[in-house]
Scaffold this active site. Structure first.
Site, PDB file in Angstrom:
ATOM      1  N   ARG A 113       0.832  -1.222  -0.186  1.00  0.00           N
ATOM      2  CA  ARG A 113      -0.043   0.039   0.113  1.00  0.00           C
ATOM      3  C   ARG A 113       0.845   1.350  -0.080  1.00  0.00           C
ATOM      4  O   ARG A 113       1.767   1.349   0.957  1.00  0.00           O
ATOM      5  CB  ARG A 113      -0.823  -0.074   1.238  1.00  0.00           C
ATOM      6  CG  ARG A 113      -1.797   1.263   1.359  1.00  0.00           C
ATOM      7  CD  ARG A 113      -2.748   1.239   2.571  1.00  0.00           C
ATOM      8  NE  ARG A 113      -3.337   2.504   2.831  1.00  0.00           N
ATOM      9  CZ  ARG A 113      -4.731   2.574   2.390  1.00  0.00           C
ATOM     10  NH1 ARG A 113      -5.380   1.348   1.714  1.00  0.00           N
ATOM     11  NH2 ARG A 113      -5.458   3.627   2.652  1.00  0.00           N
ATOM     12  N   GLN A 128     -10.157  -3.078  -2.952  1.00  0.00           N
ATOM     13  CA  GLN A 128     -11.264  -2.285  -2.554  1.00  0.00           C
ATOM     14  C   GLN A 128     -12.568  -2.760  -3.457  1.00  0.00           C
ATOM     15  O   GLN A 128     -13.474  -2.708  -3.433  1.00  0.00           O
ATOM     16  CB  GLN A 128     -10.971  -0.863  -2.695  1.00  0.00           C
ATOM     17  CG  GLN A 128     -12.332  -0.134  -2.319  1.00  0.00           C
ATOM     18  CD  GLN A 128     -12.608  -0.079  -0.894  1.00  0.00           C
ATOM     19  OE1 GLN A 128     -11.981  -0.190  -0.025  1.00  0.00           O
ATOM     20  NE2 GLN A 128     -13.987  -0.319  -0.575  1.00  0.00           N
ATOM     21  N   HIS A 147      -7.165   0.844  -6.718  1.00  0.00           N
ATOM     22  CA  HIS A 147      -7.456   0.235  -5.562  1.00  0.00           C
ATOM     23  C   HIS A 147      -7.976  -1.047  -5.813  1.00  0.00           C
ATOM     24  O   HIS A 147      -9.406  -1.303  -5.476  1.00  0.00           O
ATOM     25  CB  HIS A 147      -8.250   1.152  -4.774  1.00  0.00           C
ATOM     26  CG  HIS A 147      -8.350   0.967  -3.362  1.00  0.00           C
ATOM     27  ND1 HIS A 147      -7.678  -0.071  -2.790  1.00  0.00           N
ATOM     28  CD2 HIS A 147      -8.759   1.828  -2.541  1.00  0.00           C
ATOM     29  CE1 HIS A 147      -7.865   0.029  -1.399  1.00  0.00           C
ATOM     30  NE2 HIS A 147      -8.583   1.143  -1.130  1.00  0.00           N
ATOM     31  N   CYS A 176     -15.885   4.407   0.746  1.00  0.00           N
ATOM     32  CA  CYS A 176     -14.996   3.504   0.866  1.00  0.00           C
ATOM     33  C   CYS A 176     -14.046   3.636   2.550  1.00  0.00           C
ATOM     34  O   CYS A 176     -13.234   2.955   2.882  1.00  0.00           O
ATOM     35  CB  CYS A 176     -13.721   3.523  -0.226  1.00  0.00           C
ATOM     36  SG  CYS A 176     -12.903   5.077  -0.575  1.00  0.00           S
ATOM     37  N   ASP A 227     -16.465   9.458  -2.307  1.00  0.00           N
ATOM     38  CA  ASP A 227     -15.354   9.319  -1.436  1.00  0.00           C
ATOM     39  C   ASP A 227     -14.828  10.693  -1.062  1.00  0.00           C
ATOM     40  O   ASP A 227     -15.459  11.881  -1.246  1.00  0.00           O
ATOM     41  CB  ASP A 227     -14.070   8.783  -2.661  1.00  0.00           C
ATOM     42  CG  ASP A 227     -12.725   8.440  -1.801  1.00  0.00           C
ATOM     43  OD1 ASP A 227     -13.036   8.271  -0.585  1.00  0.00           O
ATOM     44  OD2 ASP A 227     -11.990   8.057  -2.558  1.00  0.00           O
ATOM     45  N   ARG A 264     -13.971  -5.860   2.952  1.00  0.00           N
ATOM     46  CA  ARG A 264     -12.542  -5.804   2.836  1.00  0.00           C
ATOM     47  C   ARG A 264     -11.985  -7.146   3.211  1.00  0.00           C
ATOM     48  O   ARG A 264     -11.303  -7.742   2.459  1.00  0.00           O
ATOM     49  CB  ARG A 264     -11.969  -4.390   3.457  1.00  0.00           C
ATOM     50  CG  ARG A 264     -12.392  -3.201   2.821  1.00  0.00           C
ATOM     51  CD  ARG A 264     -12.155  -2.996   1.430  1.00  0.00           C
ATOM     52  NE  ARG A 264     -10.655  -3.201   1.076  1.00  0.00           N
ATOM     53  CZ  ARG A 264      -9.676  -2.479   1.292  1.00  0.00           C
ATOM     54  NH1 ARG A 264      -9.920  -1.450   1.945  1.00  0.00           N
ATOM     55  NH2 ARG A 264      -8.579  -2.776   0.879  1.00  0.00           N
TER      56      ARG A 264
END
Length: 334
Positions: A105, A135, A132, A268, A228, A313
């Site tokens: 990440r 996700q 991502h 998210c 987001d 997740r």
């Protein structure tokens, strides 16, 4: 079929493979709820590299490794020499010789792809500035749990249409046959090359890709409204500019009422929906607003599924890790 493969961006896998991961994640969630063991990675060691801070990604990979029977070691930005005293290639070769899989990440997409090229073990992208992918399996898993299908759904993204989540949503929607709309100011539309790529996938899946500045038209008949944060990590100096640009795209209850009756809200996380955080208080003091990309009313409504999405997740990451490193029997999907 999946064994030994990395997942650095959505296009690493086909439509059928992405659908398999979503369905497998739903299955693993059921096993978890029933406390049925599923130690597909028993005896393995997983390396977790975090250049960027995280709550959900770190927790999900750590618990996923444990549930799958593996151990996980965490490396923060100050714990490694990668990119400082040692090249990514050299680091990848060393870590790949010691670990069975690597999560990354960080900032650069080229870094996670370099790890995947040289590690010799599966590498999973936990987030970069461009993509991502882990996700996405959780997001579309949440959609399938709520609607029992993906193809033909109408997913609307409101806000900064060119960040990593928006990019990934557009490409994944196009691959899976989900109609995708970006509602944002024209200057924040996704990159034209990425739109072209999405359109090429959409032609095969039957999806539509729409870019619009008309937020009300965008959310009319939406099955899911996704937003987001307006300022991504590393862009904190842009708060003033983003608030001016994106306040008309805030997800309010009035806006949400234009969507389908059974529509859901997705985010998210983390979300700036109140002033119960340090940043929320700073924003309120400086800009005289208490909510940003979504109002607290929508965030706390019965339609809001962001916490299911967050939990997913775990199950989706578990599916990705098990499929690519668990020596599972998986029939040919394509």
């Amino acid at each position: 079929m999946f064994q030994g493969r990395s997942f650095t961006k959505e296009i690493d896998f086909t439509q059928n493979e992405l659908n398999y991961l979503i369905d497998f994640a739903i299955h693993l969630k059921q096993l978890k709820k029933q406390r049925i063991p599923h130690e597909y990675l028993k005896g393995q060691s997983i390396c977790l590299i975090f250049e960027k801070t995280s709550t959900r990604t770190r927790a999900a990979f750590s618990v996923a490794a444990s549930d799958l029977g593996a151990t996980a070691d965490y490396f923060g930005a100050s714990d490694m020499q990668m990119g400082k005293k040692e090249s990514i290639e050299d680091t990848a070769k060393i870590l790949g010789s010691m670990y069975d899989g690597i999560q990354f990440r960080g900032y650069k997409q080229s870094d996670v792809e370099a790890l995947a090229t040289h590690a010799g073990v599966p590498v999973w992208n936990g987030l970069t500035d461009e993509w991502h992918p882990t996700q996405m399996i959780a997001d579309f898993m949440t959609l399938k749990e709520n609607f029992n299908r993906l193809s033909g759904l109408n997913l609307v993204y409101c806000g900064d249409g060119r960040n990593n989540v928006a990019n990934s949503l557009m490409i994944t929607s196009a691959i899976l046959g989900v109609n995708y709309t970006v509602a944002s100011p024209k200057e924040l539309f996704p990159d034209s090359d990425l739109v072209e790529l999405a359109q090429s996938y959409a032609k095969k899946s039957g999806a539509t890709i729409t870019l619009t500045e008309d937020i009300k038209q965008a959310v009319t008949n939406a099955d899911a409204i996704y937003t987001d944060v307006w300022v991504s990590m590393g862009e904190e100096a842009l708060f003033d500019q983003r608030i001016k640009q994106l306040m008309p795209y805030q997800v309010t209850q009035e806006l949400f009422d234009l969507a389908n009756e059974d529509a859901i809200f997705l985010h998210c996380l983390p979300a700036y929906h109140d002033t119960l955080t340090n940043i929320g208080q700073e924003i309120a003091s400086k800009y005289n607003i208490t909510e940003m990309e979504v109002t607290d009313e929508v965030f706390r409504s019965d339609h809001a599924k962001q916490f299911d999405q967050g939990e997913n997740r775990l199950h989706s990451i578990k599916a990705i890790m098990a499929a690519t490193n668990g020596n599972l029997f998986i029939k040919q999907l394509d």
